[in-house]
Motif scaffolding. Structure first.
Motif, short mmCIF file in Angstrom:
data_model
loop_
_atom_site.label_atom_id
_atom_site.label_comp_id
_atom_site.label_asym_id
_atom_site.label_seq_id
_atom_site.Cartn_x
_atom_site.Cartn_y
_atom_site.Cartn_z
N THR A 186 53.82 28.93 8.96
CA THR A 186 52.97 28.30 9.99
C THR A 186 52.32 27.02 9.48
O THR A 186 51.89 26.18 10.28
N LYS A 187 52.25 26.85 8.16
CA LYS A 187 51.64 25.64 7.59
C LYS A 187 52.61 24.47 7.57
O LYS A 187 52.23 23.34 7.26
N GLU A 188 53.88 24.74 7.88
CA GLU A 188 54.89 23.70 7.91
C GLU A 188 54.95 23.04 9.29
O GLU A 188 54.37 23.54 10.26
N ASP A 189 55.68 21.95 9.36
CA ASP A 189 55.76 21.19 10.62
C ASP A 189 56.88 21.75 11.50
O ASP A 189 57.90 21.12 11.73
N VAL A 190 56.68 23.00 11.97
CA VAL A 190 57.65 23.65 12.86
C VAL A 190 56.91 24.29 14.03
O VAL A 190 55.71 24.58 13.94
N GLN A 191 57.65 24.52 15.11
CA GLN A 191 57.06 25.11 16.31
C GLN A 191 57.40 26.59 16.47
O GLN A 191 56.76 27.29 17.26
N ALA A 192 58.43 27.06 15.76
CA ALA A 192 58.88 28.44 15.94
C ALA A 192 59.72 28.88 14.75
O ALA A 192 60.14 28.05 13.93
N VAL A 193 59.94 30.19 14.68
CA VAL A 193 60.79 30.78 13.63
C VAL A 193 61.94 31.50 14.31
O VAL A 193 61.75 32.23 15.28
N VAL A 194 63.14 31.30 13.78
CA VAL A 194 64.32 32.04 14.24
C VAL A 194 64.59 33.15 13.24
O VAL A 194 64.84 32.89 12.06
N LEU A 195 64.53 34.42 13.70
CA LEU A 195 64.93 35.54 12.85
C LEU A 195 66.45 35.63 12.91
O LEU A 195 67.02 36.05 13.92
N ALA A 196 67.09 35.24 11.82
CA ALA A 196 68.55 35.13 11.80
C ALA A 196 69.18 36.19 10.91
O ALA A 196 70.17 35.94 10.23
N ALA A 197 68.59 37.37 10.91
CA ALA A 197 69.21 38.56 10.32
C ALA A 197 68.91 39.68 11.30
O ALA A 197 67.75 39.90 11.66
N THR A 198 69.94 40.36 11.76
CA THR A 198 69.76 41.29 12.88
C THR A 198 68.90 42.50 12.53
O THR A 198 68.46 43.21 13.43
N GLU A 199 68.63 42.74 11.24
CA GLU A 199 67.77 43.87 10.85
C GLU A 199 66.30 43.49 10.71
O GLU A 199 65.45 44.37 10.60
N LEU A 200 65.98 42.20 10.67
CA LEU A 200 64.61 41.80 10.32
C LEU A 200 63.57 42.24 11.34
O LEU A 200 62.39 42.37 11.00
N GLU A 201 63.99 42.48 12.56
CA GLU A 201 63.04 42.96 13.56
C GLU A 201 62.40 44.28 13.14
O GLU A 201 61.30 44.62 13.59
N LEU A 202 63.06 45.01 12.23
CA LEU A 202 62.52 46.28 11.76
C LEU A 202 61.25 46.10 10.93
O LEU A 202 60.43 47.02 10.83
N VAL A 203 61.09 44.91 10.33
CA VAL A 203 59.91 44.69 9.48
C VAL A 203 59.06 43.50 9.94
O VAL A 203 58.12 43.11 9.25
N VAL A 204 59.39 42.94 11.09
CA VAL A 204 58.62 41.83 11.64
C VAL A 204 58.20 42.18 13.06
O VAL A 204 59.04 42.51 13.90
N ASP A 205 56.90 42.13 13.30
CA ASP A 205 56.39 42.31 14.66
C ASP A 205 56.50 40.96 15.36
O ASP A 205 55.69 40.06 15.12
N ILE A 206 57.51 40.82 16.22
CA ILE A 206 57.80 39.51 16.79
C ILE A 206 56.72 39.05 17.77
O ILE A 206 56.68 37.88 18.15
N ASN A 207 55.83 39.96 18.15
CA ASN A 207 54.76 39.58 19.09
C ASN A 207 53.41 39.39 18.41
O ASN A 207 52.41 39.16 19.09
N ALA A 208 53.37 39.49 17.09
CA ALA A 208 52.08 39.42 16.39
C ALA A 208 52.10 38.36 15.30
O ALA A 208 51.73 38.63 14.16
N ASN A 209 52.54 37.17 15.66
CA ASN A 209 52.58 36.06 14.71
C ASN A 209 51.99 34.82 15.35
O ASN A 209 52.00 34.68 16.58
N VAL A 210 51.50 33.91 14.52
CA VAL A 210 50.91 32.68 15.03
C VAL A 210 51.97 31.82 15.71
O VAL A 210 51.77 31.31 16.81
N LEU A 211 53.13 31.70 15.06
CA LEU A 211 54.24 30.95 15.65
C LEU A 211 55.10 31.86 16.51
O LEU A 211 55.26 33.05 16.20
#
Length: 230
Positions: A186-211
């Motif tokens: 979030t400290k970088e100059d980006v607007q969003a993050v792409v989760l590009a591993a199909t398993e990562l949703e298991l350890v990332v709450d996609i609705n609870a992040n700043v970006l």
């Protein structure tokens, strides 16, 4: 409804999420007891992973293309490859069948463009984060700029996928690590993050992040739903 084929087992945990997302969306759209007409060719991930980790993409192509041909022969009218990294062999696989193969990067790019996102960070395995073809396709399809790849993050995600998530193991340590890394992004100059591993949703709450988090699994699976209901 049209019949969709899934090339799964890449890993089984992410394939289960595809199955859940697709069926839940079809039921929401049609109501009642409706579910999705699916064919699943579930490969042995150990064999595919052996090809990929050895950088033997001819070996991976043979397995994925063979699965695509079997799905087409069984009546699939379109196909999803339920993994990011093996989309490196997409052209050969798509060329081996006469039905459409829906590319995960095209669908992510379409969603980013629709939402007018201009700068993103890709978070995934080293076979994705360090892959120029994946990055260039996302730039072309999404009209975005990309944060430079982080080899240390990619290596940690490799370990997480192959030693934990692909076997259905979710740890608090991995959840905390991903939360910390996403906070740093979030400290970088980006607007969003792409989760590009199909398993990562298991350890990332996609609705609870700043970006905003663009989860490739969900986006790809919902593209499959649109095909089924088209």
């Amino acid at each position: 409804m049209k019949k969709l084929g899934l090339i799964g087992g890449l890993s089984w945990t992410s394939t289960a999420r595809y199955y859940e997302i697709i069926n839940a969306a079809v039921q929401r759209r049609l109501g009642g007891l409706h579910s999705a007409p699916l064919l699943i060719e579930s490969l042995d991930f150990a064999e595919v992973a052996r090809c990929v980790t050895a950088d033997d993409w001819d070996c991976a192509t043979g397995q994925i293309a063979g699965a695509a041909r079997r799905l087409e022969a069984a009546g699939a009218e379109a196909i999803l490859i339920c993994a990011n990294s093996v989309h490196r062999v997409y052209d050969a696989v798509a060329g081996s069948v006469s039905v459409p193969v829906v590319h995960i990067v095209d669908e992510i790019g379409k969603k980013l463009k629709q939402d007018k996102v201009r700068a993103v960070a890709i978070v995934g395995t080293s076979n994705v984060m360090m892959d120029n073809s994946y990055r260039q396709r996302l730039v072309a399809k999404g009209g975005v700029t990309l944060l430079p790849a982080d080899p240390e993050l990619a290596a940690r995600i490799d370990k997480m996928i192959y030693e934990e998530l692909a076997a259905g193991k979710v740890t608090r340590e991995s959840e905390r690590y991903m939360k910390s890394e996403l906070t740093d992004i979030t400290k970088e100059d980006v607007q969003a993050v792409v989760l590009a591993a199909t398993e990562l949703e298991l350890v990332v709450d996609i609705n609870a992040n700043v970006l905003p988090i663009y989860d490739g699994t969900t986006i790809h699976a919902l593209a499959g739903v649109e095909f089924i209901l088209s």
